[in-house]
Design an enzyme around this catalytic site. Structure first.
Site, PDB file in Angstrom:
ATOM      1  N   GLU A  44       0.800  -1.233   0.000  1.00 19.21           N
ATOM      2  CA  GLU A  44       0.000   0.000   0.000  1.00 19.21           C
ATOM      3  C   GLU A  44       0.833   1.284   0.000  1.00 19.21           C
ATOM      4  O   GLU A  44       0.643   2.167   0.825  1.00 19.21           O
ATOM      5  CB  GLU A  44      -0.986  -0.030   1.174  1.00 19.21           C
ATOM      6  CG  GLU A  44      -1.887  -1.259   1.128  1.00 19.21           C
ATOM      7  CD  GLU A  44      -2.754  -1.453   2.374  1.00 19.21           C
ATOM      8  OE1 GLU A  44      -2.769  -0.575   3.240  1.00 19.21           O
ATOM      9  OE2 GLU A  44      -3.422  -2.505   2.456  1.00 19.21           O
TER      10      GLU A  44
ATOM     11  N   GLU B   1      -6.325 -10.671  -1.212  1.00 17.15           N
ATOM     12  CA  GLU B   1      -7.098 -10.446   0.023  1.00 17.15           C
ATOM     13  C   GLU B   1      -8.583 -10.424  -0.314  1.00 17.15           C
ATOM     14  O   GLU B   1      -9.305  -9.496   0.065  1.00 17.15           O
ATOM     15  CB  GLU B   1      -6.669  -9.138   0.687  1.00 17.15           C
ATOM     16  CG  GLU B   1      -5.179  -9.058   0.968  1.00 17.15           C
ATOM     17  CD  GLU B   1      -4.752  -7.871   1.826  1.00 17.15           C
ATOM     18  OE1 GLU B   1      -5.615  -7.163   2.377  1.00 17.15           O
ATOM     19  OE2 GLU B   1      -3.527  -7.656   1.929  1.00 17.15           O
TER      20      GLU B   1
HETATM   21  O1  G3I Z   1      -6.066  -8.741  19.024  1.00 18.30           O
HETATM   22  C1  G3I Z   1      -6.578  -7.479  19.528  1.00 18.30           C
HETATM   23  C2  G3I Z   1      -7.505  -7.732  20.669  1.00 18.30           C
HETATM   24  O2  G3I Z   1      -6.772  -8.305  21.725  1.00 18.30           O
HETATM   25  C3  G3I Z   1      -8.131  -6.394  21.085  1.00 18.30           C
HETATM   26  O3  G3I Z   1      -9.051  -6.612  22.097  1.00 18.30           O
HETATM   27  C4  G3I Z   1      -8.822  -5.738  19.908  1.00 18.30           C
HETATM   28  C5  G3I Z   1      -9.390  -4.368  20.251  1.00 18.30           C
HETATM   29  O4  G3I Z   1      -9.494  -3.546  19.134  1.00 18.30           O
HETATM   30  O5  G3I Z   1      -7.884  -5.568  18.860  1.00 18.30           O
HETATM   31  C6  G3I Z   1      -7.330  -6.803  18.411  1.00 18.30           C
HETATM   32  O6  G3I Z   1      -6.415  -6.523  17.396  1.00 18.30           O
HETATM   33  C7  G3I Z   1      -6.943  -6.169  16.153  1.00 18.30           C
HETATM   34  C8  G3I Z   1      -6.445  -7.157  15.117  1.00 18.30           C
HETATM   35  O7  G3I Z   1      -6.870  -6.754  13.838  1.00 18.30           O
HETATM   36  C9  G3I Z   1      -6.938  -8.593  15.365  1.00 18.30           C
HETATM   37  O8  G3I Z   1      -8.310  -8.658  15.210  1.00 18.30           O
HETATM   38  C10 G3I Z   1      -6.451  -4.776  15.807  1.00 18.30           C
HETATM   39  O9  G3I Z   1      -7.037  -3.838  16.694  1.00 18.30           O
HETATM   40  C11 G3I Z   1      -6.823  -4.428  14.395  1.00 18.30           C
HETATM   41  O10 G3I Z   1      -6.219  -3.204  14.032  1.00 18.30           O
HETATM   42  C12 G3I Z   1      -6.320  -5.501  13.448  1.00 18.30           C
HETATM   43  O11 G3I Z   1      -6.806  -5.208  12.179  1.00 18.30           O
HETATM   44  C13 G3I Z   1      -6.137  -5.830  11.109  1.00 18.30           C
HETATM   45  C14 G3I Z   1      -5.756  -4.739  10.107  1.00 18.30           C
HETATM   46  O12 G3I Z   1      -5.215  -5.329   8.936  1.00 18.30           O
HETATM   47  C15 G3I Z   1      -4.700  -3.805  10.660  1.00 18.30           C
HETATM   48  O13 G3I Z   1      -3.490  -4.466  10.806  1.00 18.30           O
HETATM   49  C16 G3I Z   1      -7.086  -6.833  10.476  1.00 18.30           C
HETATM   50  O14 G3I Z   1      -7.277  -7.939  11.372  1.00 18.30           O
HETATM   51  C17 G3I Z   1      -6.492  -7.341   9.165  1.00 18.30           C
HETATM   52  O15 G3I Z   1      -7.461  -8.115   8.490  1.00 18.30           O
HETATM   53  C18 G3I Z   1      -6.132  -6.165   8.275  1.00 18.30           C
HETATM   54  O16 G3I Z   1      -5.540  -6.666   7.107  1.00 18.30           O
HETATM   55  C19 G3I Z   1      -5.166  -5.682   6.119  1.00 18.30           C
HETATM   56  C20 G3I Z   1      -3.957  -6.204   5.401  1.00 18.30           C
HETATM   57  O17 G3I Z   1      -2.928  -6.472   6.337  1.00 18.30           O
HETATM   58  C21 G3I Z   1      -3.478  -5.192   4.348  1.00 18.30           C
HETATM   59  N1  G3I Z   1      -4.539  -4.864   3.445  1.00 18.30           N
HETATM   60  C22 G3I Z   1      -5.781  -4.410   4.061  1.00 18.30           C
HETATM   61  C23 G3I Z   1      -6.258  -5.446   5.068  1.00 18.30           C
HETATM   62  C24 G3I Z   1      -7.564  -5.049   5.641  1.00 18.30           C
HETATM   63  O18 G3I Z   1      -7.380  -3.860   6.380  1.00 18.30           O
END
Ligand code: G3I
Length: 396
Positions: free
Chosen positions: A181, A286
């Site tokens: 990105e 994705e």
């Molecule tokens: O694991 C913690 C949990 O302990 C906590 O209670 C909760 C509260 O918000 O957060 C949890 O972590 C989250 C994690 O996902 C697991 O669910 C993070 O806040 C959240 O920011 C994270 O989001 C991920 C996001 O990327 C940011 O890294 C998504 O799962 C993931 O699907 C998403 O993937 C991205 C790709 O890497 C790049 N392209 C876009 C795609 C979608 O955004």
């Protein structure tokens, strides 16, 4: 009616007798909905094919895995992965903040688990992601006084991170999303800290470091909304620049965070053709289809969020049959394009495994119930699954 009952039994693997109504009424009703959704679109529901088998002549089928699944806490999801996928990508645990939360302190436990999961099952493992503006701790871009770091220091941090991570999984992780990105919607370079401190050549440098750390690994650029022309042109320019400098790049991942009405199959096709035209492999990295209404244009821009409102969450229990049908038709349209261009596509990876654990339940609005994947909250194949399977059968 007898046909309907036998179809329900086939779909649910539950024998339905007068005596044993072991399924809850809700489950029966849902299955009847599902059945009507299938016949409504003319797909053969009840086909328990394995996706990786069905598409074995076309491309690999992958999924993004979370740590819960990998560490055995979601065995039904793991069973779906084993049955349907021959490639995996860690959804989160290989992002910088997970691997090197503090300077020089690497935490590999969760990443090791996912790699072991894939190696044991002979899967093609994709590392996601080395260089991203998001989920990178702020220390990376700061000096000891909290001031922006200089170019030389940031390049050294980049090199240390890439060589440590790629080096650790050399020979096991077969392809890396090296840079994720890097572009704005208009195709210009995103003004991330990487870009501002190092300059545009941070992309080429990251690819060169990754190649040095594992010369046999495939290296990819990965981004969303590449189906929109301005951004696609930006990505083409970026890739051509790498090629002109003789930097190794093997493929482009178009993320495939789609909606029911965007992008058009023609846009998807143009995107595949454009990158393949540069001699690159193309991957859908994705894939999911957001079925919920939106009130902001987001692409898949993770920084964008909007407040929860009930009207933005219209299907809190299950998708009504007409929407199931729409989703199934949408997936069929997309896979028809993928199958048509199978000679250019090496992998189609879903972003998640089943609806209950999709990131789209919490983005861009927290706490919604989304239905973007091929398996529902009870791990059952949806009409969209059967529609996808049919696209392979119609061609072969
Ligand atoms: O694991 C913690 C949990 O302990 C906590 O209670 C909760 C509260 O918000 O957060 C949890 O972590 C989250 C994690 O996902 C697991 O669910 C993070 O806040 C959240 O920011 C994270 O989001 C991920 C996001 O990327 C940011 O890294 C998504 O799962 C993931 O699907 C998403 O993937 C991205 C790709 O890497 C790049 N392209 C876009 C795609 C979608 O955004």
């Amino acid at each position: 009616m007898p046909h309907l009952l036998s179809e329900i039994q086939r779909l649910t693997h539950h024998p339905i007798t007068m005596k044993s109504m072991s399924m809850s009424r809700m489950a029966i009703l849902r299955t009847m909905f599902l059945f009507s959704a299938c016949i409504g679109i003319g797909f053969a529901c009840g086909d328990d094919s394995s996706l990786k088998e069905v598409f074995r002549h076309h491309f690999m089928i992958g999924g993004a895995l979370n740590d819960e699944l990998v560490s055995g806490k979601d065995p039904q999801a793991a069973a779906l992965v084993e049955r349907h996928f021959n490639s995996i990508t860690p959804e989160n645990v290989m992002k910088w903040e997970h691997l090197q939360p503090e300077p020089g302190k690497f935490t590999f436990e969760a990443a090791d688990r996912v790699v072991e999961f894939g190696v044991k099952r002979g899967m093609f493992i994709v590392g996601h992601t080395l260089i991203w503006h998001h989920q990178t701790p702020s220390w990376v871009f700061q000096d000891s006084n909290g001031k922006p770091v200089d170019r030389k220091t940031l390049l050294k941090r980049m090199k240390d991170h890439i060589s440590t991570v790629v080096g650790r999984y050399r020979g096991k992780v077969r392809g890396w999303d090296v840079v994720n990105e890097a572009l704005n919607e208009d195709g210009s370079m995103r003004q991330s800290s990487w870009m501002m401190v190092i300059g545009e050549d941070y992309v080429a440098t990251a690819f060169a470091y990754a190649h040095e750390a594992d010369p046999s690994a495939e290296l990819y650029y990965n981004d969303f909304s590449l189906e929109n022309e301005p951004k696609r042109h930006g990505a083409l320019r970026l890739v051509k620049d790498l090629q002109a400098r003789k930097i190794r790049i093997d493929g482009v991942g178009t993320q495939g965070h789609y909606k029911l009405d965007w992008p058009s199959p023609a846009q998807v096709e143009q995107t595949i053709e454009a990158f393949a035209g540069l001699g690159l492999g193309v991957m859908i990295t994705e894939l999911d289809v957001d079925v919920l209404p939106y009130d902001i244009e987001t692409g898949a821009e993770i920084s964008m969020r909007t407040e929860f409102r009930a009207e933005l969450n219209p299907y809190p229990t299950s998708l009504p049959p007409d929407k199931e049908q729409e989703l199934a038709r949408r997936y069929a349209d997309l896979f028809r394009v993928f199958v048509k261009h199978a000679d250019k596509i090496s992998r189609v990876t879903f972003w998640g495994v089943y609806d209950g654990r999709s990131w789209l339940n919490d983005w861009p609005v927290r706490g919604r119930t989304n239905h973007p994947l091929l398996f529902d909250r009870s791990y059952r194949p949806k009409p969209a699954f059967f529609a996808v399977v049919q696209t392979a059968r119609k061609i072969h």
